[in-house]
Scaffold this motif. Structure first.
Motif, PDB file in Angstrom:
ATOM      1  N   GLU A  94      42.595  24.625 -51.162  1.00 41.58           N
ATOM      2  CA  GLU A  94      42.508  25.835 -52.267  1.00 41.58           C
ATOM      3  C   GLU A  94      40.949  25.785 -52.654  1.00 41.58           C
ATOM      4  O   GLU A  94      40.592  24.601 -52.624  1.00 41.58           O
ATOM      5  N   TRP A  95      40.450  26.840 -53.047  1.00 39.51           N
ATOM      6  CA  TRP A  95      39.353  26.806 -53.681  1.00 39.51           C
ATOM      7  C   TRP A  95      39.143  27.849 -54.740  1.00 39.51           C
ATOM      8  O   TRP A  95      40.353  28.717 -54.913  1.00 39.51           O
ATOM      9  N   VAL A  96      38.166  27.673 -55.491  1.00 39.15           N
ATOM     10  CA  VAL A  96      37.784  28.572 -56.839  1.00 39.15           C
ATOM     11  C   VAL A  96      36.325  29.015 -56.351  1.00 39.15           C
ATOM     12  O   VAL A  96      35.516  28.615 -55.788  1.00 39.15           O
ATOM     13  N   VAL A  97      36.236  30.312 -57.139  1.00 37.32           N
ATOM     14  CA  VAL A  97      34.948  30.888 -56.895  1.00 37.32           C
ATOM     15  C   VAL A  97      34.247  30.823 -58.489  1.00 37.32           C
ATOM     16  O   VAL A  97      34.912  31.124 -59.690  1.00 37.32           O
ATOM     17  N   SER A  98      32.830  30.260 -58.687  1.00 38.10           N
ATOM     18  CA  SER A  98      32.203  30.147 -59.789  1.00 38.10           C
ATOM     19  C   SER A  98      31.068  31.223 -59.598  1.00 38.10           C
ATOM     20  O   SER A  98      30.151  31.100 -58.972  1.00 38.10           O
ATOM     21  N   LEU A  99      30.997  32.034 -60.646  1.00 33.36           N
ATOM     22  CA  LEU A  99      30.049  33.125 -60.666  1.00 33.36           C
ATOM     23  C   LEU A  99      29.142  33.304 -61.979  1.00 33.36           C
ATOM     24  O   LEU A  99      29.698  33.058 -63.098  1.00 33.36           O
ATOM     25  N   PRO A 100      27.851  33.820 -61.845  1.00 35.39           N
ATOM     26  CA  PRO A 100      27.269  34.162 -62.975  1.00 35.39           C
ATOM     27  C   PRO A 100      27.664  35.461 -63.558  1.00 35.39           C
ATOM     28  O   PRO A 100      28.482  36.106 -62.870  1.00 35.39           O
ATOM     29  N   GLN A 101      27.296  35.701 -64.846  1.00 34.08           N
ATOM     30  CA  GLN A 101      27.718  36.913 -65.362  1.00 34.08           C
ATOM     31  C   GLN A 101      27.585  38.219 -64.731  1.00 34.08           C
ATOM     32  O   GLN A 101      28.380  39.298 -64.733  1.00 34.08           O
TER      33      GLN A 101
END
Length: 194
Positions: A94-101
Motif C-alpha cells: 500500500e502507498w500514499v502520494v505526498s504532493l505540493p499545493q
C-alpha cells in the motif's frame, strides 16, 4: 517428521502458523503453513510436541516481506501552462502520494502496481516566478504525523520558458549485417545537433 511410540499433542505459540494435525498416535509427518508476514519484522514461533513423558520443541522463524516501490519517470519538466503527466508505480505494498499545493493527483493512495496522473497547475503571472520545482513522493504510510517511509519520488520542474522537446521516429533501428541506409525523422521546436 514426528517420531513417537505413543499418543502426542501439538501446540503453537503463534496463530500465524497452522499445522495439519494437532494430535495423533505414533510416527507422523506434519505440514506447517505460515501466513504472509506483513509485520515489517522477522517473527518466530515455537511448536511443541508433547507425549505422556516427553516434550520436543521446534522453533520456526519467518522473515518479513521485503517491500519495494519504484516510480517512472523520475523527472517531469513542463512549461508555464502545466499539464497532465502519467506516472507508473511498481510496488508490492500500500502507498500514499505526498504532493505540493500546485500539483494534484488522480489518486492520493493505492496499492501494488498502478498508473497515476499528476496534474501540474499553470504558472500564474501573479506569482512573479520564472520557475518552480518540487518532489512528489510515493511511499508506504507511516504511523507518524503524516510522514511516509520507503519512498520513491518524481522531481517536477516547471518553467515560464516553454520546455522544448525532441523526438526521433523511429526510435530504434535494426540494420542487416551487410550494411544499409535508413532515415530517421527529427521533430523539435528548436535547433538541434547530431
Amino acid at each position: 517428521a514426528l517420531k513417537s511410540n505413543g499418543e502426542w499433542t501439538i501446540s503453537s505459540t503463534e496463530e500465524w502458523i497452522s499445522i495439519t494435525a494437532m494430535s495423533g498416535n505414533g510416527d507422523a509427518t506434519l505440514t506447517l503453513a505460515a501466513q504472509a508476514n506483513n509485520t515489517g519484522e522477522q517473527r518466530s514461533a515455537e511448536i511443541t510436541a508433547t507425549t505422556k513423558d516427553n516434550t520436543a520443541v521446534l522453533t520456526v522463524t519467518q522473515n518479513a516481506m521485503e517491500y519495494y516501490i519504484n516510480v517512472a519517470p523520475q523527472e517531469i519538466q513542463c512549461g508555464a501552462d502545466g499539464g497532465e503527466f502519467t506516472v507508473t508505480v511498481s510496488s508490492n505494498m500500500e502507498w500514499v502520494v505526498s504532493l505540493p499545493q500546485w500539483i494534484t493527483s488522480s489518486v492520493t493512495q493505492g496499492s501494488n502496481d498502478a498508473t497515476v496522473t499528476l496534474i501540474v497547475s499553470p504558472l500564474s503571472n501573479e506569482l512573479e516566478m520564472e520557475s518552480r520545482m518540487a518532489d512528489v513522493f510515493f511511499g508506504k504510510p507511516f504511523s507518524g504525523a503524516g510522514q511516509i517511509s520507503l519512498t520513491d519520488k518524481v522531481h517536477v520542474v516547471q518553467t515560464v520558458e516553454p520546455v522544448l522537446g525532441i523526438e526521433l521516429t523511429p526510435n530504434t533501428l535494426d540494420f542487416v549485417c551487410t550494411g544499409e541506409t535508413k532515415n530517421v525523422s527529427v521533430a523539435t521546436e528548436d535547433g538541434w545537433t547530431a
